[in-house]
Design a protein around this motif. Structure first.
Motif, short mmCIF file in Angstrom:
data_model
loop_
_atom_site.label_atom_id
_atom_site.label_comp_id
_atom_site.label_asym_id
_atom_site.label_seq_id
_atom_site.Cartn_x
_atom_site.Cartn_y
_atom_site.Cartn_z
N UNK A 203 3.85 5.14 4.61
CA UNK A 203 2.92 4.21 3.95
C UNK A 203 1.75 4.92 3.30
N UNK A 204 1.59 6.21 3.60
CA UNK A 204 0.46 6.97 3.05
C UNK A 204 0.91 8.09 2.13
N UNK A 205 2.17 8.09 1.74
CA UNK A 205 2.70 9.09 0.81
C UNK A 205 3.17 8.39 -0.45
N UNK A 206 2.88 9.01 -1.60
CA UNK A 206 3.16 8.40 -2.90
C UNK A 206 4.06 9.30 -3.72
N UNK A 207 4.99 8.68 -4.46
CA UNK A 207 5.78 9.41 -5.45
C UNK A 207 5.09 9.25 -6.80
N UNK A 208 4.60 10.36 -7.32
CA UNK A 208 3.86 10.36 -8.59
C UNK A 208 4.84 10.58 -9.74
N UNK A 209 4.89 9.65 -10.65
CA UNK A 209 5.80 9.77 -11.78
C UNK A 209 5.26 10.79 -12.78
N UNK A 210 6.19 11.42 -13.48
CA UNK A 210 5.80 12.37 -14.51
C UNK A 210 5.34 13.71 -13.99
N UNK A 211 5.54 13.98 -12.72
CA UNK A 211 5.12 15.24 -12.12
C UNK A 211 6.36 16.01 -11.64
N UNK A 212 6.19 17.30 -11.36
CA UNK A 212 7.29 18.11 -10.87
C UNK A 212 6.97 18.74 -9.54
N UNK A 216 4.60 15.93 -7.24
CA UNK A 216 5.06 14.54 -7.17
C UNK A 216 4.60 13.85 -5.89
N UNK A 217 4.16 14.63 -4.88
CA UNK A 217 3.82 14.08 -3.56
C UNK A 217 2.33 13.75 -3.50
N UNK A 218 2.01 12.48 -3.59
CA UNK A 218 0.63 12.05 -3.50
C UNK A 218 0.23 11.75 -2.06
N UNK A 219 -0.98 12.17 -1.67
CA UNK A 219 -1.46 12.03 -0.30
C UNK A 219 -2.58 11.00 -0.23
N UNK A 220 -2.53 10.14 0.78
CA UNK A 220 -3.56 9.13 1.01
C UNK A 220 -4.01 9.16 2.46
#
Length: 582
Positions: A203-212, A216-220
């Motif tokens: 629930x605290x990890x994000x898939x960032x589009x347009x990244x490599x 691509x791994x967003x942290x919250x």
């Protein structure tokens, strides 16, 4: 959000150039933080609203900037107000791992592989003990040592177990439970060498589009980060309290992690089991607290999943003593949700806040004593925080001297879990006993807490909350009044001869004509409303009721095992500013 808080946030956004943005609330957080998505033309951002009375944005800022410096995708901080508690953050989108997996099962394994690889990258170096927040402002990372791990596991016995049994644990039973954890937590508190985010899950990890790659791994949600053991965040992602991680996937990801490292496997798996048990026991306690204290019943449905995870961890031989204790005290059929009535703790309290504060002049010339600040917080705020933490829902404040300021404080107090009501003594100051008697219609017919407003307490590191200890000791059949006691030599700010002699099973007798007594009344008590029968309608002291209860053998005391401070003079206030200040 209150009108004042909304106005503050609007001024913050105006300074940042986002005051014209459309504001859309996002999902509630388990904390006091609130989030809104801001849309301004083609741009978007996230507003974090963290009320400074309950939250501190500095750790988030410090950890976010450290993660960014390591090349990891924490949100960029676009603007901040560290004092008022507002952050304007980069919008990482809507690609939350858990949501993507719910939409498409085929995403599960690749996303978990990415999470494991991100964790490995995060843990390649030990962070500095202090991280920069702003010029000249640092945030010190706590160490996830045995003391902190032990305090957290105490949530299980301070909230969940009382909710099963209908009463807080006695000191003896609680100490026995904590003793079973001592050896395993000591082993798991070794090798603290990485940044541990503590809430590293789907629930605290994000898939960032347009990244490599790992961009691509967003942290919250990393503001509670510490320096800890590598296994802890692995537990967070693979033993998720909010979603089922298939056992085969957990095993495969654990192997993926181990294949990339150079640790001794058996020792690491032991730490994984111990920290898993610690985390899951803590979470069960937190979910029970969110229900009992904060009224968030949605968390109850998550407890069975966490129990299953806990039982799996307890199967490790390193946790055999903990497992034996739990098996002896909690039947398998009970391991579901808190089921006892919420009345296992008093829900009402009164804080005596009407006095003149003459000994604190000149500070009280224009400010009532309960609102004098110590370490930038009103004295009244310390007591209210302690009451909220113990599950109290309704608090009565009496007012006389500079009553308008007490009334304004009560009106503006915005902790939604607490209702503040005034007992007005403007016409006549009723003293402590008369003040409580006047407030009885507001306090009800059940036992309640009474607190002085000029003391601050801190709980011992391995003890349950002081108010819980009082309630655990309370026996209505034998007691009319139960006092918090402080050892005279440990009562900071007290210079008297002592108040009470402590007898067998906690029964009290007053010092009387004795030169000294070992214990001081600490300004906190539980009492029955029936104590006020046959008392005058004019001002009188609570001491009248103490003496009456003592004469009947129904006055008892519990000795506080943490720190206690009496802030009764201007000099004591200055010293406390130094002791409790940042």
């Amino acid at each position: 959000m209150t009108e004042d808080r909304f106005a503050q946030s609007h001024r913050f956004l105006a300074t940042a150039g986002w005051d014209a943005a459309q504001r859309t609330p996002l999902a509630d957080d388990a904390s006091f933080r609130r989030y809104e998505r801001l849309t301004l033309g083609e741009q978007s951002a996230i507003l974090m609203d963290a009320p400074p009375a309950f939250e501190n944005v500095r750790p988030f800022v410090a950890v976010a900037r450290y993660l960014k410096s390591r090349g990891l995708a924490a949100p960029e901080i676009l603007a901040d107000d560290l004092i008022q508690g507002f952050l304007l953050l980069e919008d990482l989108g809507d690609g939350v791992f858990s949501r993507l997996i719910d939409h498409d099962d085929a995403e599960e394994a690749p996303l978990y592989e990415m999470a494991i690889d991100g964790l490995i990258a995060l843990q390649t170096e030990t962070p500095p003990e202090a991280l920069s927040v702003a010029t000249g402002v640092m945030h010190c990372l706590p160490r996830y040592d045995q003391d902190l791990l032990t305090r957290e596991v105490g949530l299980f016995c301070d909230w969940y177990l009382p909710a099963l049994g209908g009463k807080p644990l006695s000191d003896e039973v609680r100490a026995d439970f904590m003793a079973q954890w001592r050896a395993p937590l000591h082993r798991a508190a070794q090798d603290l060498d990485c940044l541990t985010l503590r809430d590293y899950h789907a629930d605290n990890l994000m898939l960032r589009t347009g990244q490599g790659d790992l961009d691509r791994l967003g942290l919250l949600d990393f503001q509670d980060a510490v320096i800890g053991h590598k296994a802890y965040d692995l537990v967070s992602i693979l033993q998720d309290a909010r979603r089922d991680v298939p056992p085969a996937l957990e095993a495969a990801m654990l192997e993926r992690y181990l294949d990339a490292g150079h640790m001794e496997e058996a020792t690491f798996r032991e730490a994984y089991a111990i920290l898993g048990a610690q985390r899951n026991a803590k979470i069960i306690g937190i979910f029970a607290r969110l229900y009992l204290r904060d009224g968030k019943a949605t968390y109850l449905k998550l407890i069975p999943r966490v129990w299953e995870l806990l039982e799996r961890d307890l199967a490790h031989p390193a946790l055999s003593s903990v497992k034996d204790w739990i098996d002896a005290h909690i039947a398998p059929g009970q391991r579901r949700t808190p089921c006892a009535p919420e009345e296992f703790l008093p829900r009402k309290a009164m804080i005596l806040s009407a006095g003149l504060g003459a000994r604190m002049r000149p500070l009280t010339q224009t400010c009532p004593k309960p609102l004098v600040t110590v370490a930038n917080k009103p004295l009244l705020g310390y007591s209210l925080e302690g009451l909220v933490a113990a599950g109290v829902r309704d608090v009565v404040l009496n007012c006389h001297y500079l009553a308008d300021q007490i009334e304004e404080y009560a009106t503006d107090y915005y902790d939604h879990r607490l209702t503040l009501t005034l007992s007005d003594e403007r016409a006549e100051l009723m003293d402590s006993g008369g003040g409580v008697k006047q407030a009885l219609p507001l306090l009800g017919r059940q036992p309640f807490y009474v607190l002085n407003s000029d003391m601050i307490w801190r709980d011992g590191p391995e003890r349950q909350a002081m108010l819980h200890r009082l309630q655990a000791f309370w026996h209505a059949e034998d007691m009319d009044i139960l006092l918090l006691l402080v050892e005279k030599d440990r009562a900071y700010g007290y210079d008297g001869a002592g108040d009470y002699h402590l007898g067998p099973r906690g029964r009290l007798t007053h010092r009387g004509n004795d030169v000294t007594a070992d214990h001081v009344y600490g300004g906190v008590l539980i009492m029955k409303p029936d104590c006020f029968a046959d008392t005058p309608d004019t001002p009188f002291s609570l001491r009248l009721l103490f003496d009456r209860a003592a004469a009947a053998g129904r006055l008892y005391g519990v000795v506080h095992e943490g720190d206690w401070y009496h802030v009764g003079t201007a000099a004591a206030k200055r010293e406390m500013d130094e002791i409790l200040g940042d």
